[in-house]
Design a protein around this motif. Structure first.
Motif, PDB file in Angstrom:
ATOM      1  N   MET A 150       0.848  -1.190   0.000  1.00 11.49           N
ATOM      2  CA  MET A 150       0.000   0.000   0.000  1.00 11.49           C
ATOM      3  C   MET A 150       0.882   1.237   0.000  1.00 11.49           C
ATOM      4  SD  MET A 150      -3.318  -0.554   0.148  1.00 11.49           S
ATOM      5  CE  MET A 150      -4.619  -1.578   0.811  1.00 11.49           C
ATOM      6  N   GLN A 151       0.551   2.193  -0.875  1.00 12.00           N
ATOM      7  CA  GLN A 151       1.383   3.380  -0.985  1.00 12.00           C
ATOM      8  C   GLN A 151       0.528   4.640  -0.906  1.00 12.00           C
ATOM      9  OE1 GLN A 151       5.051   3.325  -3.390  1.00 12.00           O
ATOM     10  NE2 GLN A 151       4.023   4.833  -4.685  1.00 12.00           N
ATOM     11  N   PHE A 152       0.964   5.569  -0.050  1.00 16.50           N
ATOM     12  CA  PHE A 152       0.282   6.838   0.150  1.00 16.50           C
ATOM     13  C   PHE A 152       1.297   7.968  -0.026  1.00 16.50           C
ATOM     14  CE2 PHE A 152      -1.658   3.504   2.605  1.00 16.50           C
ATOM     15  CZ  PHE A 152      -3.006   3.642   2.363  1.00 16.50           C
ATOM     16  N   GLY A 153       0.798   9.198  -0.200  1.00 19.03           N
ATOM     17  CA  GLY A 153       1.742  10.280  -0.425  1.00 19.03           C
ATOM     18  C   GLY A 153       1.180  11.645  -0.106  1.00 19.03           C
ATOM     19  N   LEU A 154       2.074  12.621  -0.081  1.00 18.89           N
ATOM     20  CA  LEU A 154       1.727  14.018   0.125  1.00 18.89           C
ATOM     21  C   LEU A 154       2.020  14.790  -1.146  1.00 18.89           C
ATOM     22  CD1 LEU A 154       0.958  16.452   1.951  1.00 18.89           C
ATOM     23  CD2 LEU A 154       3.387  16.590   2.578  1.00 18.89           C
ATOM     24  N   ILE A 155       1.020  15.499  -1.654  1.00 17.08           N
ATOM     25  CA  ILE A 155       1.150  16.300  -2.866  1.00 17.08           C
ATOM     26  C   ILE A 155       1.338  17.763  -2.475  1.00 17.08           C
ATOM     27  CG2 ILE A 155      -0.068  17.141  -4.909  1.00 17.08           C
ATOM     28  CD1 ILE A 155      -1.601  14.413  -4.851  1.00 17.08           C
ATOM     29  N   GLY A 156       2.408  18.362  -2.971  1.00 16.80           N
ATOM     30  CA  GLY A 156       2.682  19.768  -2.693  1.00 16.80           C
ATOM     31  C   GLY A 156       3.781  20.264  -3.598  1.00 16.80           C
ATOM     32  N   LYS A 157       4.293  21.424  -3.309  1.00 13.62           N
ATOM     33  CA  LYS A 157       5.336  22.003  -4.162  1.00 13.62           C
ATOM     34  C   LYS A 157       6.712  21.926  -3.508  1.00 13.62           C
ATOM     35  CE  LYS A 157       5.514  25.411  -7.759  1.00 13.62           C
ATOM     36  NZ  LYS A 157       4.732  26.450  -8.445  1.00 13.62           N
ATOM     37  N   SER A 158       6.791  22.291  -2.239  1.00 12.46           N
ATOM     38  CA  SER A 158       8.058  22.227  -1.511  1.00 12.46           C
ATOM     39  C   SER A 158       7.806  21.488  -0.203  1.00 12.46           C
ATOM     40  CB  SER A 158       8.580  23.642  -1.242  1.00 12.46           C
ATOM     41  OG  SER A 158       9.776  23.588  -0.491  1.00 12.46           O
ATOM     42  N   LEU A 159       8.301  20.257  -0.116  1.00 12.96           N
ATOM     43  CA  LEU A 159       7.914  19.374   0.987  1.00 12.96           C
ATOM     44  C   LEU A 159       9.086  18.935   1.856  1.00 12.96           C
ATOM     45  CD1 LEU A 159       5.457  17.100  -1.062  1.00 12.96           C
ATOM     46  CD2 LEU A 159       4.896  19.117   0.333  1.00 12.96           C
ATOM     47  N   SER A 184       4.130  15.132   7.325  1.00 12.90           N
ATOM     48  CA  SER A 184       3.313  13.951   7.050  1.00 12.90           C
ATOM     49  C   SER A 184       4.099  12.666   6.845  1.00 12.90           C
ATOM     50  CB  SER A 184       2.427  14.213   5.825  1.00 12.90           C
ATOM     51  OG  SER A 184       1.571  15.298   6.072  1.00 12.90           O
ATOM     52  N   ALA A 185       5.174  12.710   6.069  1.00  9.66           N
ATOM     53  CA  ALA A 185       5.908  11.482   5.759  1.00  9.66           C
ATOM     54  C   ALA A 185       6.432  10.808   7.027  1.00  9.66           C
ATOM     55  CB  ALA A 185       7.048  11.779   4.792  1.00  9.66           C
ATOM     56  N   ALA A 186       7.078  11.568   7.893  1.00  9.90           N
ATOM     57  CA  ALA A 186       7.608  10.998   9.136  1.00  9.90           C
ATOM     58  C   ALA A 186       6.482  10.507  10.028  1.00  9.90           C
ATOM     59  CB  ALA A 186       8.449  12.038   9.873  1.00  9.90           C
ATOM     60  N   TYR A 187       5.376  11.243  10.061  1.00  6.37           N
ATOM     61  CA  TYR A 187       4.252  10.866  10.921  1.00  6.37           C
ATOM     62  C   TYR A 187       3.658   9.527  10.488  1.00  6.37           C
ATOM     63  CZ  TYR A 187      -0.170  11.095  13.427  1.00  6.37           C
ATOM     64  OH  TYR A 187      -1.239  10.804  14.245  1.00  6.37           O
ATOM     65  N   PHE A 188       3.397   9.399   9.184  1.00  3.19           N
ATOM     66  CA  PHE A 188       2.758   8.169   8.719  1.00  3.19           C
ATOM     67  C   PHE A 188       3.718   6.985   8.704  1.00  3.19           C
ATOM     68  CE2 PHE A 188      -0.626  10.990   7.113  1.00  3.19           C
ATOM     69  CZ  PHE A 188      -1.721  10.286   7.592  1.00  3.19           C
ATOM     70  N   GLN A 189       4.984   7.211   8.419  1.00  3.77           N
ATOM     71  CA  GLN A 189       5.940   6.100   8.482  1.00  3.77           C
ATOM     72  C   GLN A 189       6.036   5.557   9.903  1.00  3.77           C
ATOM     73  OE1 GLN A 189       6.590   5.257   4.657  1.00  3.77           O
ATOM     74  NE2 GLN A 189       7.454   4.159   6.375  1.00  3.77           N
ATOM     75  N   ALA A 190       6.025   6.448  10.892  1.00  3.99           N
ATOM     76  CA  ALA A 190       6.044   6.019  12.290  1.00  3.99           C
ATOM     77  C   ALA A 190       4.768   5.255  12.633  1.00  3.99           C
ATOM     78  CB  ALA A 190       6.203   7.229  13.206  1.00  3.99           C
ATOM     79  N   LYS A 191       3.636   5.704  12.107  1.00  2.05           N
ATOM     80  CA  LYS A 191       2.367   5.012  12.331  1.00  2.05           C
ATOM     81  C   LYS A 191       2.398   3.606  11.733  1.00  2.05           C
ATOM     82  CE  LYS A 191      -1.764   6.877  12.175  1.00  2.05           C
ATOM     83  NZ  LYS A 191      -2.425   6.213  13.333  1.00  2.05           N
ATOM     84  N   ARG A 224       3.832   2.312   2.754  1.00  2.00           N
ATOM     85  CA  ARG A 224       4.810   3.390   2.740  1.00  2.00           C
ATOM     86  C   ARG A 224       4.144   4.699   2.348  1.00  2.00           C
ATOM     87  NH1 ARG A 224       8.884   2.979  -2.386  1.00  2.00           N
ATOM     88  NH2 ARG A 224       7.362   2.577  -4.039  1.00  2.00           N
ATOM     89  N   TYR A 225       4.808   5.792   2.740  1.00  2.00           N
ATOM     90  CA  TYR A 225       4.283   7.135   2.522  1.00  2.00           C
ATOM     91  C   TYR A 225       5.409   7.990   1.961  1.00  2.00           C
ATOM     92  CZ  TYR A 225       1.552  11.386   3.527  1.00  2.00           C
ATOM     93  OH  TYR A 225       0.838  12.557   3.419  1.00  2.00           O
ATOM     94  N   LEU A 226       5.149   8.639   0.819  1.00  2.00           N
ATOM     95  CA  LEU A 226       6.197   9.373   0.110  1.00  2.00           C
ATOM     96  C   LEU A 226       5.769  10.815  -0.166  1.00  2.00           C
ATOM     97  CD1 LEU A 226       7.029   6.652  -2.570  1.00  2.00           C
ATOM     98  CD2 LEU A 226       8.268   7.085  -0.442  1.00  2.00           C
ATOM     99  N   ASN A 227       6.742  11.699  -0.174  1.00  2.00           N
ATOM    100  CA  ASN A 227       6.501  13.071  -0.614  1.00  2.00           C
ATOM    101  C   ASN A 227       6.467  13.122  -2.136  1.00  2.00           C
ATOM    102  OD1 ASN A 227       6.373  14.178   1.946  1.00  2.00           O
ATOM    103  ND2 ASN A 227       8.535  14.742   1.997  1.00  2.00           N
ATOM    104  N   CYS A 228       5.462  13.802  -2.683  1.00  4.01           N
ATOM    105  CA  CYS A 228       5.307  13.925  -4.133  1.00  4.01           C
ATOM    106  C   CYS A 228       5.339  15.414  -4.489  1.00  4.01           C
ATOM    107  CB  CYS A 228       3.992  13.304  -4.588  1.00  4.01           C
ATOM    108  SG  CYS A 228       3.778  11.584  -4.110  1.00  4.01           S
ATOM    109  N   GLU A 229       6.526  15.925  -4.762  1.00  5.18           N
ATOM    110  CA  GLU A 229       6.661  17.333  -5.109  1.00  5.18           C
ATOM    111  C   GLU A 229       6.319  17.536  -6.589  1.00  5.18           C
ATOM    112  OE1 GLU A 229      10.457  18.889  -4.009  1.00  5.18           O
ATOM    113  OE2 GLU A 229       9.943  18.962  -1.875  1.00  5.18           O
ATOM    114  N   LEU A 230       5.309  18.361  -6.841  1.00  4.18           N
ATOM    115  CA  LEU A 230       4.879  18.645  -8.212  1.00  4.18           C
ATOM    116  C   LEU A 230       5.244  20.078  -8.562  1.00  4.18           C
ATOM    117  CD1 LEU A 230       1.267  17.087  -8.215  1.00  4.18           C
ATOM    118  CD2 LEU A 230       3.477  15.947  -8.539  1.00  4.18           C
ATOM    119  N   ALA A 231       5.955  20.245  -9.644  1.00  8.74           N
ATOM    120  CA  ALA A 231       6.300  21.599 -10.102  1.00  8.74           C
ATOM    121  C   ALA A 231       5.070  22.337 -10.597  1.00  8.74           C
ATOM    122  CB  ALA A 231       7.355  21.525 -11.201  1.00  8.74           C
TER     123      ALA A 231
END
Length: 242
Positions: free
Chosen positions: A1-10, A15-22, A32-39
């Motif tokens: 299962m993969q989740f992520g955070l969508i933003g510009k500068s992350l 969120s990533a540290a919080y969910f990985q610890a969870k 796993r939880y990943l940062n997804c930086e979108l230009a």
């Protein structure tokens, strides 16, 4: 299962540290939880088309502009006009808003004694819309402050002159976020602010310069950490329900 955070500068996101610890605490080794930086928000289409994702959180500056990419919205997200959680439903993606839940719980748990009827909201972006929605549910009227005020909004100069009118003042703008810790909204906490409540949605640093000045003037202060935790937990529940 993969989740992520969508933003510009992350780089400094929570969120990533919080969910990985969870995931580790719950022994979910395949999550796993990943940062997804979108230009650009245009990159969201390919991200949503990738079948390995199950859900996303959304942060600045994409909470509003992501909406056209989604199949539909929850009633709350529709009313607010902003999305901070995206959930996969079969082959479709739906937008939700848990910011209003996190904000309301943080406010009520930190200041259960608070009884007031109006609030001053600094900023007019997606976060402010969730705050305004939550305050409406609590019977509190909001006055938005903007650098370029639209109809019904006021500018910072007028807000400064009327500061004592508003017992609750909330900064929803990113001004003061690490590493720009010397930045501050253009509303100076000054005068005798005892009996006032100042909340800053920023959580890094723990106490912004704006909150420091409000505390020095006698106000009760609160940062955005508890709101962030509560909205994250509400997002997690939405993902689990699917």
């Amino acid at each position: 299962m993969q989740f992520g955070l969508i933003g510009k500068s992350l780089v400094h996101s929570f969120s990533a540290a919080y969910f990985q610890a969870k995931f580790e605490k719950l022994h979910l080794s395949d999550y796993r939880y990943l940062n997804c930086e979108l230009a650009s928000i245009d990159e969201l289409s390919s991200l949503l088309a990738d079948g390995q994702w199950q859900g996303f959180n959304v942060t600045i500056p994409y909470k509003e502009v992501c909406i056209p990419f989604l199949a539909g919205l929850s009633p709350e997200a529709q009313a607010i006009g902003a999305v901070n959680t995206i959930v996969r439903k079969g082959e479709e993606w739906w937008g939700h808003n848990t910011d209003h839940l996190g904000f309301r719980r943080a406010l009520q748990e930190s200041w259960p004694q608070m009884k007031l009827k109006k609030a001053l909201i600094l900023g007019s972006g997606g976060a402010s819309k969730a705050v305004i929605y939550a305050l409406e549910q609590m019977g509190i009227a909001s006055q938005i402050v903007s650098r370029n005020p639209a109809k019904g909004q006021i500018d910072y100069q007028e807000a400064q002159s009327r500061l004592q009118e508003f017992p609750l003042i909330i900064n929803t703008s990113p001004l003061g976020t690490f590493p720009d810790v010397d930045a501050m909204p253009s509303l100076e906490p000054q005068g005798d602010l005892s009996g006032h409540y100042f909340m800053d949605l920023i959580y890094n640093p723990e106490e912004t310069l704006w909150l420091q000045k409000a505390r020095a003037a006698g106000a009760a202060v609160l940062n955005g950490k508890s709101m962030l935790v509560y909205q994250a937990e509400a997002a997690w529940k939405l993902w689990q329900d699917q």
